[in-house]
Design a protein around this motif. Structure first.
Motif, PDB file in Angstrom:
ATOM      1  N   HIS A  11      13.862  48.689  35.202  1.00  0.00           N
ATOM      2  CA  HIS A  11      13.116  49.254  36.327  1.00  0.00           C
ATOM      3  C   HIS A  11      12.843  50.722  36.069  1.00  0.00           C
ATOM      4  O   HIS A  11      13.618  51.416  35.416  1.00  0.00           O
ATOM      5  CB  HIS A  11      13.974  49.083  37.590  1.00  0.00           C
ATOM      6  CG  HIS A  11      13.507  49.820  38.802  1.00  0.00           C
ATOM      7  ND1 HIS A  11      13.838  51.146  39.049  1.00  0.00           N
ATOM      8  CD2 HIS A  11      12.760  49.414  39.852  1.00  0.00           C
ATOM      9  CE1 HIS A  11      13.300  51.508  40.200  1.00  0.00           C
ATOM     10  NE2 HIS A  11      12.638  50.486  40.702  1.00  0.00           N
ATOM     11  N   ALA A  17       7.438  48.179  39.291  1.00  0.00           N
ATOM     12  CA  ALA A  17       8.729  47.497  39.306  1.00  0.00           C
ATOM     13  C   ALA A  17       9.282  47.371  40.723  1.00  0.00           C
ATOM     14  O   ALA A  17      10.209  46.594  40.965  1.00  0.00           O
ATOM     15  CB  ALA A  17       9.732  48.227  38.411  1.00  0.00           C
ATOM     16  N   TYR A  21      11.940  44.510  42.267  1.00  0.00           N
ATOM     17  CA  TYR A  21      13.139  44.988  42.971  1.00  0.00           C
ATOM     18  C   TYR A  21      13.175  44.419  44.381  1.00  0.00           C
ATOM     19  O   TYR A  21      14.224  43.936  44.845  1.00  0.00           O
ATOM     20  CB  TYR A  21      13.127  46.517  43.023  1.00  0.00           C
ATOM     21  CG  TYR A  21      14.493  47.164  43.143  1.00  0.00           C
ATOM     22  CD1 TYR A  21      15.296  46.949  44.263  1.00  0.00           C
ATOM     23  CD2 TYR A  21      14.986  47.986  42.139  1.00  0.00           C
ATOM     24  CE1 TYR A  21      16.537  47.548  44.381  1.00  0.00           C
ATOM     25  CE2 TYR A  21      16.236  48.591  42.246  1.00  0.00           C
ATOM     26  CZ  TYR A  21      17.005  48.364  43.360  1.00  0.00           C
ATOM     27  OH  TYR A  21      18.242  48.950  43.473  1.00  0.00           O
ATOM     28  N   PRO A  58       8.045  46.009  35.050  1.00  0.00           N
ATOM     29  CA  PRO A  58       9.434  45.644  34.818  1.00  0.00           C
ATOM     30  C   PRO A  58       9.577  44.577  33.738  1.00  0.00           C
ATOM     31  O   PRO A  58       8.626  43.918  33.349  1.00  0.00           O
ATOM     32  CB  PRO A  58       9.855  45.082  36.173  1.00  0.00           C
ATOM     33  CG  PRO A  58       8.608  44.402  36.665  1.00  0.00           C
ATOM     34  CD  PRO A  58       7.479  45.295  36.224  1.00  0.00           C
ATOM     35  N   THR A 202      12.755  52.796  44.199  1.00  0.00           N
ATOM     36  CA  THR A 202      11.619  53.042  43.309  1.00  0.00           C
ATOM     37  C   THR A 202      11.002  54.412  43.538  1.00  0.00           C
ATOM     38  O   THR A 202      10.528  55.051  42.595  1.00  0.00           O
ATOM     39  CB  THR A 202      10.553  51.946  43.504  1.00  0.00           C
ATOM     40  OG1 THR A 202      11.180  50.657  43.398  1.00  0.00           O
ATOM     41  CG2 THR A 202       9.453  52.054  42.455  1.00  0.00           C
TER      42      THR A 202
END
Length: 217
Positions: A11, A17, A21, A58, A202
């Motif tokens: 990540h 990504a 997640y 990712p 993130t």
């Protein structure tokens, strides 16, 4: 950077990504995070390229299984860990629309959002791009979400993670206009605890303003 036992998400902050997640948080399965910071070019390291030769995030490993491409990761996780719940079963009538929206997110909405306003040359053969212009795409989504909470009706699914996150990032970057039906849908998604845990991971509030996001990977 070898694959480990259990689930590992490779990540990066400020990247797509976020979608994977969020998916993992919705599933509630244990996973570990390996940071591959795209801002530092870590996705091009030899060790990471052994896992994902495209040099993108990712990537997900689940024991010896290695999966890249966000939609593929989400489909894999949903079928393996939430079959019949976040992923409709093969024989369910909802399975067709579910797969349609999973593909629509990356094959139609993403390029329409990213290339809106750009001149797209017609390639040899004259076929043109494989997606509609953004205004038409948004019309399709508005019609699909009118008078329903989620893409499959009153049932939240992985399609809402995949397409909803793509829409959400476009709204945050102002690449997608805030039309009421889509803005309301995004607000419903953004109230989900799993969404917020993924967003905080993130785009950490201490490093990023939520309205200024890098979404390239």
């Amino acid at each position: 950077m070898a694959a480990r036992r259990g689930i590992t998400l490779y990540h990066s902050p400020a990247s797509r990504a976020f979608i994977t997640y969020w998916m993992l948080e919705e599933l509630g399965v244990p996973f570990r995070v390996e940071t591959v910071d795209i801002r530092k070019g870590q996705q091009k390291s030899p060790a990471y390229l052994k896992l994902n030769p495209s040099g993108k995030v990712p990537t997900l490993t689940d024991g010896k299984v290695v999966v890249s491409e966000t939609a593929a990761i989400c489909l894999y996780l949903a079928d393996r860990y939430s079959y019949g719940a976040l992923a409709p079963k093969l024989e369910a009538p909802a399975r067709g629309p579910y797969l349609q929206w999973m593909v629509y997110a990356t094959a139609v909405l993403e390029p329409a959002r990213s290339l809106h306003g750009a001149a797209v040359p017609t390639p040899p053969g004259g076929w043109g791009p494989g997606w509609q212009p953004l205004p038409q795409v948004l019309d399709v989504l508005q019609a699909a979400l009118k008078d329903r909470d989620y893409l499959l009706g009153d049932r939240f699914s992985t399609a809402d993670v995949m397409l909803g996150a793509t829409l959400s990032m476009g709204l945050l970057t102002k690449e997608i206009p805030e039309v009421p039906v889509l803005a309301d849908y995004n607000q419903r998604l953004a109230r989900r605890p799993a969404y917020n845990r993924a967003a905080d991971a993130t785009w950490p509030p201490d490093l990023f303003a939520r309205d200024v996001l890098e979404t390239t990977s």
